[in-house]
Design a protein around this motif. Structure first.
Motif, PDB file in Angstrom:
ATOM      1  N   PRO A  41       0.818  -1.224   0.000  1.00 41.85           N
ATOM      2  CA  PRO A  41       0.000   0.000   0.000  1.00 41.85           C
ATOM      3  C   PRO A  41       0.850   1.272   0.000  1.00 41.85           C
ATOM      4  CG  PRO A  41      -0.626  -1.477   1.817  1.00 41.85           C
ATOM      5  CD  PRO A  41       0.614  -2.045   1.197  1.00 41.85           C
ATOM      6  N   HIS A  43       2.937   2.181  -2.162  1.00 37.58           N
ATOM      7  CA  HIS A  43       3.020   2.707  -3.538  1.00 37.58           C
ATOM      8  C   HIS A  43       4.368   3.303  -3.879  1.00 37.58           C
ATOM      9  CE1 HIS A  43      -1.182   2.214  -4.104  1.00 37.58           C
ATOM     10  NE2 HIS A  43      -1.490   3.012  -3.120  1.00 37.58           N
ATOM     11  N   GLY A  54      -0.697   2.391 -11.894  1.00 32.97           N
ATOM     12  CA  GLY A  54      -2.012   2.156 -11.297  1.00 32.97           C
ATOM     13  C   GLY A  54      -2.396   0.714 -11.483  1.00 32.97           C
ATOM     14  N   ARG A  55      -3.704   0.481 -11.620  1.00 31.47           N
ATOM     15  CA  ARG A  55      -4.204  -0.894 -11.699  1.00 31.47           C
ATOM     16  C   ARG A  55      -3.859  -1.570 -13.028  1.00 31.47           C
ATOM     17  NH1 ARG A  55     -10.432  -1.797 -10.201  1.00 31.47           N
ATOM     18  NH2 ARG A  55      -9.791  -0.316  -8.606  1.00 31.47           N
ATOM     19  N   CYS A  67       2.602  -2.692 -12.578  1.00 35.30           N
ATOM     20  CA  CYS A  67       1.383  -2.058 -12.078  1.00 35.30           C
ATOM     21  C   CYS A  67       1.375  -2.061 -10.553  1.00 35.30           C
ATOM     22  CB  CYS A  67       0.149  -2.713 -12.638  1.00 35.30           C
ATOM     23  SG  CYS A  67      -0.052  -4.362 -12.108  1.00 35.30           S
ATOM     24  N   GLU A  68       0.522  -1.213 -10.049  1.00 34.82           N
ATOM     25  CA  GLU A  68       0.476  -0.958  -8.619  1.00 34.82           C
ATOM     26  C   GLU A  68      -0.987  -0.713  -8.232  1.00 34.82           C
ATOM     27  OE1 GLU A  68       3.871   1.250  -6.143  1.00 34.82           O
ATOM     28  OE2 GLU A  68       2.984   2.433  -7.729  1.00 34.82           O
ATOM     29  N   PRO A  69      -1.778  -1.785  -8.079  1.00 36.62           N
ATOM     30  CA  PRO A  69      -3.194  -1.566  -7.783  1.00 36.62           C
ATOM     31  C   PRO A  69      -3.379  -0.854  -6.446  1.00 36.62           C
ATOM     32  CG  PRO A  69      -2.642  -3.922  -7.731  1.00 36.62           C
ATOM     33  CD  PRO A  69      -1.401  -3.201  -8.122  1.00 36.62           C
ATOM     34  N   ASP A  70      -4.386   0.007  -6.412  1.00 41.29           N
ATOM     35  CA  ASP A  70      -4.681   0.764  -5.200  1.00 41.29           C
ATOM     36  C   ASP A  70      -5.550  -0.117  -4.288  1.00 41.29           C
ATOM     37  OD1 ASP A  70      -5.689   2.413  -3.289  1.00 41.29           O
ATOM     38  OD2 ASP A  70      -6.168   4.071  -4.652  1.00 41.29           O
ATOM     39  N   LEU A  71      -4.943  -0.657  -3.235  1.00 41.45           N
ATOM     40  CA  LEU A  71      -5.658  -1.622  -2.389  1.00 41.45           C
ATOM     41  C   LEU A  71      -6.857  -0.995  -1.689  1.00 41.45           C
ATOM     42  CD1 LEU A  71      -2.847  -3.782  -0.739  1.00 41.45           C
ATOM     43  CD2 LEU A  71      -4.011  -4.085  -2.921  1.00 41.45           C
ATOM     44  N   GLU A  72      -6.735   0.307  -1.389  1.00 42.49           N
ATOM     45  CA  GLU A  72      -7.858   0.982  -0.728  1.00 42.49           C
ATOM     46  C   GLU A  72      -9.067   1.033  -1.653  1.00 42.49           C
ATOM     47  OE1 GLU A  72      -7.886   5.036   1.146  1.00 42.49           O
ATOM     48  OE2 GLU A  72      -5.976   4.244   1.880  1.00 42.49           O
ATOM     49  N   ALA A  73      -8.812   1.397  -2.920  1.00 43.69           N
ATOM     50  CA  ALA A  73      -9.915   1.475  -3.895  1.00 43.69           C
ATOM     51  C   ALA A  73     -10.491   0.079  -4.123  1.00 43.69           C
ATOM     52  CB  ALA A  73      -9.414   2.066  -5.203  1.00 43.69           C
ATOM     53  N   GLU A 112      -8.512  -5.729   3.347  1.00 44.40           N
ATOM     54  CA  GLU A 112      -7.328  -5.264   2.616  1.00 44.40           C
ATOM     55  C   GLU A 112      -6.550  -6.449   2.032  1.00 44.40           C
ATOM     56  OE1 GLU A 112      -4.367  -3.167   4.875  1.00 44.40           O
ATOM     57  OE2 GLU A 112      -3.975  -1.781   3.214  1.00 44.40           O
TER      58      GLU A 112
END
Ligand SMILES: Nc1ncnc2c1ncn2[C@@H]1O[C@H](COP(=O)(O)OP(=O)(O)O)[C@@H](O)[C@H]1O
Ligand SMILES: [Mg+2]
Length: 291
Positions: A41, A43, A54-55, A67-73, A112
């Motif tokens: 998280p 990032h 991003g995702r 890529c780096e998915p936004d775990l919160e979203a 999460e």
């Protein structure tokens, strides 16, 4: 279909997981198609790569996507999906007040790590077996919960499936008494089956398919934490594949419960560690043994 070859970079925050993940991914991309994904998280894979991530995967160089998915979203979306599903399922029960449900689900424990697993599962399902997936894992606490969750959830799903089976049987016998035929397909059972398949895939990946790489610095705290991670892996029925002693020197103290692991020592590159040339130097050393 078989999952892609998968390498997890595990360890304490700040030891160099992201650096090693990107360095290794760059090195391996000269001979294979590689995706590097950060589930941290914090990032910082994008910062290190010098590209906003991003995702959706972004091409960093030929053969290498990141890529780096936004775990919160992702957590928010999963919670909203669950609330919609519950609302749809209980629409006929007006008496049941579902007002506070969204809030409750949004803060459900385990969301999460479940979201991180969803993101990982998508890559494992979609990438062909000849591809390589390098996963920059979150710091130890979240990693441990992620690693443990599929096996745990699988047991839950089995219990829920048993419960649902009994409901279906009961419904079928009531329908029989009334001279009616129940529908063959049950959408709840289908949903449980899909969840079970996804979890089984991840369990198998964690236990049998992936190489777990423990990254440490030559300091007792990060080594102790990696030792605990190894214990978790062993409880899952697997073991670490390699110990990476990052920012080490030629000679290093044999690490406590890790001394028997094959190890790679990476030099301290000081302030230049983030430069492409330095990443490639570290990547070559890693790929020699992990390639
Ligand atoms: N071999 C190395 N030599 C010098 N600095 C390094 C080395 N590896 C990592 N670093 C630096 O250490 C810091 C933490 O690294 P990072 O990869 O972000 O760790 P993590 O992902 O485990 O939190 C960064 O500033 C990074 O540039
Ligand atoms: Mg990191």
């Amino acid at each position: 279909m078989s999952p892609p070859r998968t390498l997890f970079m595990l360890g304490k925050g700040g030891v160099g997981k992201t650096t090693c993940a990107l360095a290794l991914a760059r090195a391996l991309s000269s001979t294979a198609r590689v995706t590097v994904v950060s589930l941290d998280p914090a990032h910082n894979l994008g910062d290190l790569a010098g590209v906003p991530l991003g995702r959706a995967p972004v091409t960093l160089m030929p053969g290498l996507e990141a890529c780096e998915p936004d775990l919160e979203a992702l957590s928010r979306e999963r919670a909203e999906g669950a609330v919609d599903l519950i609302r749809a399922g209980y629409r006929h029960l007006d008496a049941l007040s579902l007002g506070g449900l969204a809030d409750l689900v949004q803060h459900a424990p385990g969301l999460e790590e479940q979201s991180a697993l969803d993101a990982l599962g998508a890559f494992v399902r979609d990438l062909p077996p000849e591809d390589v997936l390098v996963v920059d894992m979150p710091p130890t606490g979240l990693s441990v919960r992620m690693l443990a969750l599929p096996a745990l959830s699988l047991r839950w799903i089995e219990c829920l499936a048993g419960l649902r089976r009994r409901i279906i049987e009961r419904r079928a016998s009531i329908a029989h008494v009334r001279g009616r035929q129940e529908q063959d397909r049950d959408h709840v059972m289908d949903r449980l089956g899909a969840e079970r398949d996804g979890l089984a895939l991840l369990c198998d990946l964690f236990e049998n398919g992936a190489a777990h790489v423990l990254v440490v610095n030559p300091d007792p705290l990060s080594i102790a934490e990696a030792g605990r991670l190894r214990e978790v892996l062993r409880r899952l029925g697997t073991d670490a594949a390699r110990l990476v002693i990052n920012r080490g020197s030629g000679t290093h103290e044999p690490a406590g419960g890790l001394a028997d692991l094959p190890s790679t020592v990476l030099p301290d590159l000081g302030g230049s560690a983030r430069e492409p040339g330095s990443l490639d130097k570290l990547g070559r050393l890693l790929a020699e043994e992990l390639g």
